[in-house]
Design a protein around this motif. Structure first.
Motif, PDB file in Angstrom:
ATOM      1  N   ASN A   1      14.063  22.287 -39.777  1.00  0.00           N
ATOM      2  CA  ASN A   1      13.381  22.379 -38.481  1.00  0.00           C
ATOM      3  C   ASN A   1      13.595  21.136 -37.635  1.00  0.00           C
ATOM      4  O   ASN A   1      13.682  21.209 -36.409  1.00  0.00           O
ATOM      5  N   HIS A   2      13.655  19.985 -38.275  1.00  0.00           N
ATOM      6  CA  HIS A   2      13.828  18.721 -37.548  1.00  0.00           C
ATOM      7  C   HIS A   2      15.151  18.099 -37.999  1.00  0.00           C
ATOM      8  O   HIS A   2      15.186  17.187 -38.825  1.00  0.00           O
TER       9      HIS A   2
ATOM     10  N   ASN B   1       8.750  30.170 -33.597  1.00  0.00           N
ATOM     11  CA  ASN B   1       9.683  30.423 -34.690  1.00  0.00           C
ATOM     12  C   ASN B   1       9.183  31.528 -35.622  1.00  0.00           C
ATOM     13  O   ASN B   1       8.755  32.572 -35.176  1.00  0.00           O
ATOM     14  N   SER B   2       9.192  31.301 -36.952  1.00  0.00           N
ATOM     15  CA  SER B   2       8.871  32.360 -37.907  1.00  0.00           C
ATOM     16  C   SER B   2       7.456  32.886 -37.729  1.00  0.00           C
ATOM     17  O   SER B   2       7.208  34.085 -37.866  1.00  0.00           O
TER      18      SER B   2
ATOM     19  N   ASN C   1      14.638  29.928 -32.808  1.00  0.00           N
ATOM     20  CA  ASN C   1      15.858  29.305 -33.326  1.00  0.00           C
ATOM     21  C   ASN C   1      16.426  30.157 -34.455  1.00  0.00           C
ATOM     22  O   ASN C   1      16.620  29.681 -35.568  1.00  0.00           O
TER      23      ASN C   1
ATOM     24  N   ARG D   1      10.864  21.438 -27.965  1.00  0.00           N
ATOM     25  CA  ARG D   1      10.699  20.147 -28.641  1.00  0.00           C
ATOM     26  C   ARG D   1      11.515  19.035 -28.010  1.00  0.00           C
ATOM     27  O   ARG D   1      11.637  17.952 -28.591  1.00  0.00           O
TER      28      ARG D   1
ATOM     29  N   PRO E   1      14.510  34.774 -39.297  1.00  0.00           N
ATOM     30  CA  PRO E   1      13.234  34.073 -39.473  1.00  0.00           C
ATOM     31  C   PRO E   1      12.240  34.879 -40.299  1.00  0.00           C
ATOM     32  O   PRO E   1      12.295  36.115 -40.360  1.00  0.00           O
TER      33      PRO E   1
ATOM     34  N   VAL F   1      18.046  29.256 -38.320  1.00  0.00           N
ATOM     35  CA  VAL F   1      17.582  29.815 -39.599  1.00  0.00           C
ATOM     36  C   VAL F   1      18.767  30.366 -40.384  1.00  0.00           C
ATOM     37  O   VAL F   1      18.905  30.133 -41.585  1.00  0.00           O
TER      38      VAL F   1
END
Length: 348
Positions: free
Chosen positions: A136-137, A197-198, A126, A50, A261, A130
């Protein structure tokens, strides 16, 4: 990766010293409180998922020192410079792999005196974010506000070093081998398909269970790996159920994280130290239990099936195959795992 456990541009620590590269250890005093305008060092990975196509946050502010070192040796030099300047906060702008590199390359600079760390979760995985409960942001500006308010969570990484003392130790939060390596490789495939991610964790877990249940013969999802695991405190070997060869295991994982996650809880109940989870053999009745095991199921009878959970302060592992630490593969060998430095992370 061949050679020593961790290399800086293909050179071990001793080689770097002979070449004149800086390896001095700096142990700055950690201030008891942040300055009114904290000095913030930012390590930004522009290749993180990102971060691509985006500019660094708060770039140009006089108290924000942003760097994007292209190599691990340059990363070590930047972190040494941050330590000499006495930064209050160290922000890691990237995923789990970037955090691993910062901890490993910064160990010589900070020793046991790390500044407070900020994690900006910009990677494909990440897990640490978690565990820390980060959104997330999460912007750097939000993290700086939380740092002033004193929202801190302490997590000790696992320090992994070659048992013979050679090479450069590495620090990370999730160590695994056996089927864990296969799952990580399949997770990279999930990333290529756009799962992160998850969702990527869940997709890989479902695909892995399916292949382990119905795979044939030499399927990598049904293959055990040569490994021996010892509690370094007394030299005793972690119990083996006898399913499969006693010098092999199907899966091994160690971690100091508390949350994972997708709501997973592979290590079961909380325990002090480095928690572990082991599967001795790919018995289909055990593989069928994997979804529940990943969610934390635990029964006394599981150990007879070759499912082991526990915790150690220090472990020795002999591995015939590679292991994974926070997403990167390292070579087979004999390794010592112990608790790394106490690090305080800024949290919401």
């Amino acid at each position: 990766m061949e050679g020593s456990i961790y290399q800086f541009d293909g050179r071990s620590r001793s080689m770097a010293a002979r070449s004149g590269a800086p390896v001095a250890v700096v142990h700055p005093r950690v201030p008891p409180a942040l300055r009114d305008v904290p000095l913030v060092g930012v390590i930004r990975n522009p290749r993180s998922h990102r971060n691509k196509g985006h500019l660094p946050e708060l770039d140009g502010q006089p108290n924000i020192l942003t760097a994007s070192p292209p190599t691990r040796s340059e990363l070590a030099r930047v972190l040494s410079g941050f330590a000499e300047r006495g930064i209050d906060l160290l922000a890691v702008d990237g995923g789990d792999g970037t955090v691993r590199d910062v901890l490993t390359c910064g160990a010589a600079a900070f020793g046991d005196h790390w500044p407070r760390l900020i994690v900006l979760p910009k990677g494909k995985t990440n897990a640490l974010a978690v565990d820390l409960g980060l959104p997330n942001h999460w912007a750097l500006s939000d993290a700086l506000i939380a740092a002033v308010d004193g929202h801190l969570v302490e997590r000790r990484p696992i320090l992994v070093e070659q048992a013979d003392g050679q090479g450069v130790p590495v620090l990370g939060y999730v160590f695994g081998a056996g089927i864990f390596t296969t799952a990580t490789q399949d997770g990279q495939t999930a990333h290529k398909l756009g799962a992160f991610n998850s969702f990527a964790v869940a997709l890989t877990a479902v695909a892995g269970v399916f292949q382990a249940l119905f795979g044939l013969g030499a399927s990598p999802w049904r293959t055990a790996t040569g490994m021996r695991i010892y509690d370094a405190a007394d030299g005793s070997e972690v119990p083996h159920s006898g399913h499969g060869r006693r010098d092999q295991r199907y899966a091994m994982a160690f971690s100091t994280l508390k949350r994972f996650p997708a709501g997973l809880n592979p290590f079961g109940r909380p325990r002090p130290g480095i928690r572990y989870a082991l599967l001795d053999a790919p018995l289909r009745r055990v593989v069928a239990l994997v979804p529940g095991l990943l969610m934390g199921w635990d029964r006394p009878a599981f150990q007879k099936l070759g499912v082991h959970r526990g915790a150690v302060d220090e472990a020795l592992v002999d591995l015939d195959g590679s292991f994974i630490l926070d997403g990167e593969a390292f070579p087979a060998g004999r390794y010592r795992l112990r608790l790394g430095p106490k690090i305080q992370f800024v949290a919401p």
